[in-house]
Design a protein around this motif. Structure first.
Motif, PDB file in Angstrom:
ATOM      1  N   LYS A 228       0.831  -1.190   0.000  1.00  0.00           N
ATOM      2  CA  LYS A 228       0.000   0.000   0.000  1.00  0.00           C
ATOM      3  C   LYS A 228       0.873   1.250   0.000  1.00  0.00           C
ATOM      4  CE  LYS A 228      -3.741  -2.380   0.128  1.00  0.00           C
ATOM      5  NZ  LYS A 228      -4.489  -2.545  -1.140  1.00  0.00           N
ATOM      6  N   LEU A 229       0.519   2.187  -0.854  1.00  0.00           N
ATOM      7  CA  LEU A 229       1.270   3.429  -0.998  1.00  0.00           C
ATOM      8  C   LEU A 229       0.359   4.608  -0.705  1.00  0.00           C
ATOM      9  CD1 LEU A 229       3.184   2.602  -4.314  1.00  0.00           C
ATOM     10  CD2 LEU A 229       4.076   2.465  -1.976  1.00  0.00           C
ATOM     11  N   TYR A 230       0.931   5.639  -0.087  1.00  0.00           N
ATOM     12  CA  TYR A 230       0.155   6.811   0.322  1.00  0.00           C
ATOM     13  C   TYR A 230       0.973   8.073   0.024  1.00  0.00           C
ATOM     14  CZ  TYR A 230      -1.963   3.055   3.102  1.00  0.00           C
ATOM     15  OH  TYR A 230      -2.538   1.880   3.511  1.00  0.00           O
ATOM     16  N   TYR A 231       0.447   8.915  -0.846  1.00  0.00           N
ATOM     17  CA  TYR A 231       1.140  10.151  -1.206  1.00  0.00           C
ATOM     18  C   TYR A 231       0.242  11.356  -0.939  1.00  0.00           C
ATOM     19  CZ  TYR A 231       4.576   7.332  -3.762  1.00  0.00           C
ATOM     20  OH  TYR A 231       5.559   6.426  -4.101  1.00  0.00           O
ATOM     21  N   LEU A 232       0.882  12.462  -0.605  1.00  0.00           N
ATOM     22  CA  LEU A 232       0.215  13.749  -0.493  1.00  0.00           C
ATOM     23  C   LEU A 232       0.778  14.641  -1.588  1.00  0.00           C
ATOM     24  CD1 LEU A 232      -1.740  15.422   1.395  1.00  0.00           C
ATOM     25  CD2 LEU A 232       0.344  16.339   2.443  1.00  0.00           C
ATOM     26  N   VAL A 233      -0.104  15.228  -2.392  1.00  0.00           N
ATOM     27  CA  VAL A 233       0.345  16.136  -3.453  1.00  0.00           C
ATOM     28  C   VAL A 233      -0.325  17.497  -3.262  1.00  0.00           C
ATOM     29  CG1 VAL A 233       0.668  14.233  -5.083  1.00  0.00           C
ATOM     30  CG2 VAL A 233      -1.472  15.514  -5.103  1.00  0.00           C
ATOM     31  N   ASN A 234       0.316  18.514  -3.796  1.00  0.00           N
ATOM     32  CA  ASN A 234      -0.243  19.861  -3.807  1.00  0.00           C
ATOM     33  C   ASN A 234      -0.611  20.179  -5.253  1.00  0.00           C
ATOM     34  OD1 ASN A 234      -0.992  22.487  -3.412  1.00  0.00           O
ATOM     35  ND2 ASN A 234       0.954  23.169  -2.544  1.00  0.00           N
ATOM     36  N   LYS A 235      -1.865  19.956  -5.582  1.00  0.00           N
ATOM     37  CA  LYS A 235      -2.338  20.070  -6.959  1.00  0.00           C
ATOM     38  C   LYS A 235      -2.321  21.521  -7.448  1.00  0.00           C
ATOM     39  CE  LYS A 235      -6.762  20.289  -8.749  1.00  0.00           C
ATOM     40  NZ  LYS A 235      -6.550  21.105  -9.938  1.00  0.00           N
ATOM     41  N   PRO A 236      -1.739  21.758  -8.608  1.00  0.00           N
ATOM     42  CA  PRO A 236      -1.812  23.105  -9.181  1.00  0.00           C
ATOM     43  C   PRO A 236      -3.147  23.323  -9.906  1.00  0.00           C
ATOM     44  CG  PRO A 236       0.117  21.855  -9.974  1.00  0.00           C
ATOM     45  CD  PRO A 236      -0.833  20.882  -9.363  1.00  0.00           C
ATOM     46  N   VAL A 237      -3.512  24.563 -10.095  1.00  0.00           N
ATOM     47  CA  VAL A 237      -4.641  24.893 -10.958  1.00  0.00           C
ATOM     48  C   VAL A 237      -4.330  24.381 -12.370  1.00  0.00           C
ATOM     49  CG1 VAL A 237      -5.882  26.802 -12.054  1.00  0.00           C
ATOM     50  CG2 VAL A 237      -5.354  26.886  -9.604  1.00  0.00           C
TER      51      VAL A 237
ATOM     52  N   GLY B  25       4.170  19.850  -5.736  1.00  0.00           N
ATOM     53  CA  GLY B  25       5.032  18.970  -4.949  1.00  0.00           C
ATOM     54  C   GLY B  25       4.309  17.710  -4.499  1.00  0.00           C
ATOM     55  N   CYS B  26       5.104  16.722  -4.101  1.00  0.00           N
ATOM     56  CA  CYS B  26       4.569  15.433  -3.674  1.00  0.00           C
ATOM     57  C   CYS B  26       5.481  14.850  -2.604  1.00  0.00           C
ATOM     58  CB  CYS B  26       4.483  14.479  -4.877  1.00  0.00           C
ATOM     59  SG  CYS B  26       4.072  12.775  -4.473  1.00  0.00           S
ATOM     60  N   ARG B  27       4.879  14.186  -1.607  1.00  0.00           N
ATOM     61  CA  ARG B  27       5.666  13.459  -0.614  1.00  0.00           C
ATOM     62  C   ARG B  27       4.863  12.271  -0.114  1.00  0.00           C
ATOM     63  NH1 ARG B  27       3.843  13.890   4.562  1.00  0.00           N
ATOM     64  NH2 ARG B  27       2.677  15.747   5.201  1.00  0.00           N
ATOM     65  N   LYS B  28       5.554  11.277   0.469  1.00  0.00           N
ATOM     66  CA  LYS B  28       4.869  10.155   1.085  1.00  0.00           C
ATOM     67  C   LYS B  28       4.284  10.588   2.421  1.00  0.00           C
ATOM     68  CE  LYS B  28       7.309   6.171  -0.874  1.00  0.00           C
ATOM     69  NZ  LYS B  28       8.116   4.956  -0.555  1.00  0.00           N
ATOM     70  N   LEU B  29       3.112  10.079   2.739  1.00  0.00           N
ATOM     71  CA  LEU B  29       2.575  10.286   4.075  1.00  0.00           C
ATOM     72  C   LEU B  29       3.391   9.466   5.068  1.00  0.00           C
ATOM     73  CD1 LEU B  29      -1.264  10.038   3.386  1.00  0.00           C
ATOM     74  CD2 LEU B  29       0.027  12.102   3.954  1.00  0.00           C
ATOM     75  N   ASN B  30       3.621  10.012   6.254  1.00  0.00           N
ATOM     76  CA  ASN B  30       4.383   9.268   7.245  1.00  0.00           C
ATOM     77  C   ASN B  30       3.457   8.314   8.010  1.00  0.00           C
ATOM     78  OD1 ASN B  30       3.283  10.595   9.654  1.00  0.00           O
ATOM     79  ND2 ASN B  30       4.466  12.400   9.020  1.00  0.00           N
TER      80      ASN B  30
ATOM     81  N   LEU C 110       2.027  13.949 -10.924  1.00  0.00           N
ATOM     82  CA  LEU C 110       2.747  14.570  -9.811  1.00  0.00           C
ATOM     83  C   LEU C 110       3.385  13.552  -8.875  1.00  0.00           C
ATOM     84  CD1 LEU C 110       0.055  17.265  -8.880  1.00  0.00           C
ATOM     85  CD2 LEU C 110       2.035  17.541 -10.394  1.00  0.00           C
ATOM     86  N   VAL C 111       3.039  12.257  -9.029  1.00  0.00           N
ATOM     87  CA  VAL C 111       3.566  11.219  -8.138  1.00  0.00           C
ATOM     88  C   VAL C 111       4.624  10.401  -8.857  1.00  0.00           C
ATOM     89  CG1 VAL C 111       1.428  11.100  -6.821  1.00  0.00           C
ATOM     90  CG2 VAL C 111       1.753   9.576  -8.772  1.00  0.00           C
ATOM     91  N   PRO C 112       5.524   9.738  -8.105  1.00  0.00           N
ATOM     92  CA  PRO C 112       6.582   8.936  -8.733  1.00  0.00           C
ATOM     93  C   PRO C 112       5.992   7.774  -9.519  1.00  0.00           C
ATOM     94  CG  PRO C 112       7.005   9.278  -6.377  1.00  0.00           C
ATOM     95  CD  PRO C 112       5.618   9.740  -6.628  1.00  0.00           C
TER      96      PRO C 112
END
Length: 255
Positions: A81-90, A239-244, A108-110
């Protein structure tokens, strides 16, 4: 094999204790394709087959040896299971793919082998935080109204939004098809011709914040989701990062 025989098999399995079985929507959700709610919709649309036959039984339980296809693709539950947080642009659409060729949030994700999907939706003109995962159970939890996962937005609206109008938003606004749940509203500042306001809602109806603001006479000109529950981030736009692990447990309701 007819759909009727699928029902008979399910009833027989209930009399076989110890045999592995899992509800079809949960099985599809665990494959990383979509949430359980969307899986039910796909069944209604006739896009799910079990052992080569269209399935019309949403209560069907998958057993060992069953082959499940969704829209012609054979699926298996994901193990990682993978969990990412992204900041979506307009300008980005909240879909896995877009027939119009617009950029999607999946860009936006790997690149990973697992099939990911966005949880919920931000319209193309809205920016901000979005979770992307292959965990159908989590997606179902975050999008189901009973869990009341708050989502916080900062909106710039036209004109001078008053405290009286903010109280109307807080109590709930009657829209075309429903009345919104109580919201939390904080006026940040008034500019010459607009107001910057923070609002937290607990539903996820289409264009809900924009429609709420229009209902009190202040159309939105800019909208950003700044938090999902207590999760916020200083991610740059795009930007994108994995949730901790702590964030994942929080979203799953694990104390």
């Amino acid at each position: 094999m007819k759909v009727k025989s699928l029902k008979v098999q399910k009833e027989t399995r209930w009399r076989r204790p110890g045999r592995y079985q899992v509800r079809i929507n949960k099985y599809i959700g665990a494959s990383g394709i979509c949430s359980r709610r969307r899986a039910d919709q796909l069944i209604d649309e006739g896009k799910v087959k079990v052992n080569g036959q269209v399935l019309m039984e949403k209560g069907y339980d998958v057993r060992p040896g069953d082959e499940v296809q969704v829209d012609g693709t054979l699926i298996r539950p994901e193990t990682r299971k993978l969990y990412y947080l992204v900041n979506k642009p307009v300008g980005y659409v909240t879909t896995v793919s877009d027939p119009q060729g617009r950029p999607t949030v999946m860009e936006l994700v790997p690149d990973v082998e697992e099939r990911l999907f966005p949880v919920g939706r931000l319209d193309v003109n809205t920016s901000g935080l979005l979770i992307i995962t292959n965990d159908g159970d989590l997606a179902n939890r975050l999008t189901h109204p009973s869990h009341e996962m708050g989502k916080t937005y900062v909106a710039r609206v036209t004109g001078m939004l008053t405290m009286k109008e903010a109280k109307i938003l807080e109590r709930g606004v009657r829209l075309e098809e429903f009345t919104t749940s109580p919201a939390q509203v904080r006026l940040i500042r008034h500019d010459r011709n607009s107001t910057l306001v923070e609002i937290t809602i607990h539903e996820g109806k289409n264009r809900q914040v924009r429609r709420m603001m229009e209902a009190v006479g202040h159309p939105v000109t800019d909208l950003e989701r700044t938090a999902i529950g207590t999760i916020n981030s200083r991610l740059p736009v795009g930007g994108c990062r994995k949730l901790n692990p702590g964030e994942i447990d929080y979203l799953k309701g694990i104390k």
